[in-house]
Design a protein around this motif. Structure first.
Motif, PDB file in Angstrom:
ATOM      1  N   ARG A  12       0.819  -1.214   0.000  1.00 14.34           N
ATOM      2  CA  ARG A  12       0.000   0.000   0.000  1.00 14.34           C
ATOM      3  C   ARG A  12       0.858   1.271   0.000  1.00 14.34           C
ATOM      4  NH1 ARG A  12      -5.645  -0.381   3.149  1.00 14.34           N
ATOM      5  NH2 ARG A  12      -5.995   1.307   1.636  1.00 14.34           N
ATOM      6  N   GLU A  60      -1.174  -2.959  -3.932  1.00 14.04           N
ATOM      7  CA  GLU A  60      -2.402  -2.996  -3.138  1.00 14.04           C
ATOM      8  C   GLU A  60      -2.959  -1.597  -2.869  1.00 14.04           C
ATOM      9  OE1 GLU A  60      -1.717  -5.301   0.409  1.00 14.04           O
ATOM     10  OE2 GLU A  60      -0.492  -6.750  -0.689  1.00 14.04           O
ATOM     11  N   SER A  62      -5.042   1.706  -3.399  1.00 11.51           N
ATOM     12  CA  SER A  62      -6.307   1.960  -4.096  1.00 11.51           C
ATOM     13  C   SER A  62      -6.820   3.386  -3.897  1.00 11.51           C
ATOM     14  CB  SER A  62      -7.382   0.985  -3.592  1.00 11.51           C
ATOM     15  OG  SER A  62      -7.599   1.153  -2.189  1.00 11.51           O
ATOM     16  N   HIS A  65      -3.584   7.566  -7.406  1.00 10.57           N
ATOM     17  CA  HIS A  65      -2.950   7.117  -8.631  1.00 10.57           C
ATOM     18  C   HIS A  65      -1.816   8.072  -8.989  1.00 10.57           C
ATOM     19  CE1 HIS A  65      -5.027  10.357 -10.804  1.00 10.57           C
ATOM     20  NE2 HIS A  65      -6.154   9.957 -10.254  1.00 10.57           N
TER      21      HIS A  65
END
Length: 337
Positions: A12, A60, A62, A65
């Motif tokens: 992440r 991972e 989310s 971007h």
């Protein structure tokens, strides 16, 4: 010193290209402690406030971007923001406010997180949860006698500035600020304090009791040393205190007589201990960015330096260590000075 660019982000993590940073007391404290460590352990990048652009995201991730502009305070257990690139977990990162330039935005993440957690997570103070409904030009009711009271100790500092703003805009609290110099007192009033008490004028308890004869409900304490007796004197029974300083020799037992509660706020706790609600800091930063973009709260930037290099960082450290700063000092690629 030149170091390798961080590896490709995993899980992440985000890889962020840093454009601006700000300096906090924690930076100077850790820098001072590094002098006593073995040479092999002193290669560490400091810095816990940054604004930049996402370059790459982990498999991972989310929430962001590549190309998005972000702000964050980071993780004290990892390499910091005094660098061109930094890896940071997306759960402690927010979308930077569009209305602020890099320097003004970089001044806010650590202090905003600390103030928000102190007021709303630790003290549990009720607050407006719908920023879009707040009138940015509104002021509190003139009659303050019926409002619960927050005493802010260290009102002109970076965190104190955000505590005052959040309490002023999101709650109905009456805010009493402690400050000494004329500049500090005016700064606290500009942030939204209802009254300011000069702690150099003596008999602080009497000054505070004159403003809040029924007693103080909550205290935010950036400077607790030597103030426990004061807190005992001015607080209502069952009042609550939240502190952010590093004093470890305080007479907490004396708080029992009024059944006062003591809370510690440590902004790095969620990331350091991988708390299940780590993403809370992402949510807070996004909420603060919305408040900024709506004109409800403002940056606490007081001094801007540049460019981001060792000379500027050293100068900013000296400014913070002086103890005479109001607000925050930030460093970006260019400087107005």
């Amino acid at each position: 010193m030149v170091v390798d660019r961080p590896a490709q982000p995993q899980h992440r993590d985000l890889l962020v290209r840093v454009h601006a940073i700000s300096i906090n007391p924690v930076d100077t404290k850790i820098r001072a402690s590094m002098g006593s460590q073995p040479a092999s352990e002193t290669l560490r990048i400091l810095g816990w406030d940054a604004v930049g652009d996402v370059v790459e995201v982990g498999s991972e991730a989310s929430l962001f971007h590549a190309g998005e502009r972000v702000w964050y305070a980071g993780d004290i257990t990892r390499q910091g923001s005094y660098a061109e690139y930094q890896l940071v977990d997306e759960r402690i990162v927010g979308h930077a406010p569009a209305s602020l330039d890099d320097a003004h935005a970089a001044a806010m993440p650590l202090t905003s997180l600390t103030a928000w957690e102190a007021l709303f997570d630790k003290l549990g103070i009720e607050h407006d949860s719908h920023p879009a409904t707040i009138n940015p030009t509104s002021t509190q009711a003139i009659d303050t006698s019926q409002r619960q009271t927050l005493l802010v100790v260290g009102a002109a500092g970076g965190v104190g500035s955000m505590v005052i703003q959040l309490a002023h805009r999101l709650t109905t609290l009456r805010i009493i600020a402690l400050a000494s110099r004329d500049e500090s007192q005016q700064w606290a009033l500009d942030m939204g304090a209802d009254e300011v008490v000069d702690y150099h004028e003596g008999n602080l308890a009497r000054q505070i009791q004159a403003l809040a004869p029924a007693g103080i409900d909550w205290i935010f304490s950036a400077y607790s040393k030597g103030n426990i007796e004061l807190y005992n004197t001015v607080m209502k029974p069952f009042g609550e205190i939240v502190a952010i300083d590093d004093e470890n020799d305080l007479d907490w037992y004396s708080l029992k007589d009024k059944a006062l509660s003591w809370h510690w706020e440590f902004m790095f706790a969620r990331a350091k201990h991988h708390a299940p609600d780590m993403i809370r800091q992402h949510e807070i930063l996004d909420a603060v960015a919305e408040l900024v973009d709506l004109g409800i709260i403002r940056s606490t930037l007081a001094r801007q330096l540049g460019p981001v290099n060792a000379e500027s960082i050293d100068k900013a450290h000296r400014m913070v260590k002086s103890g005479h700063m109001v607000g925050k000092v930030a460093i970006s690629g260019t400087s107005p000075e």
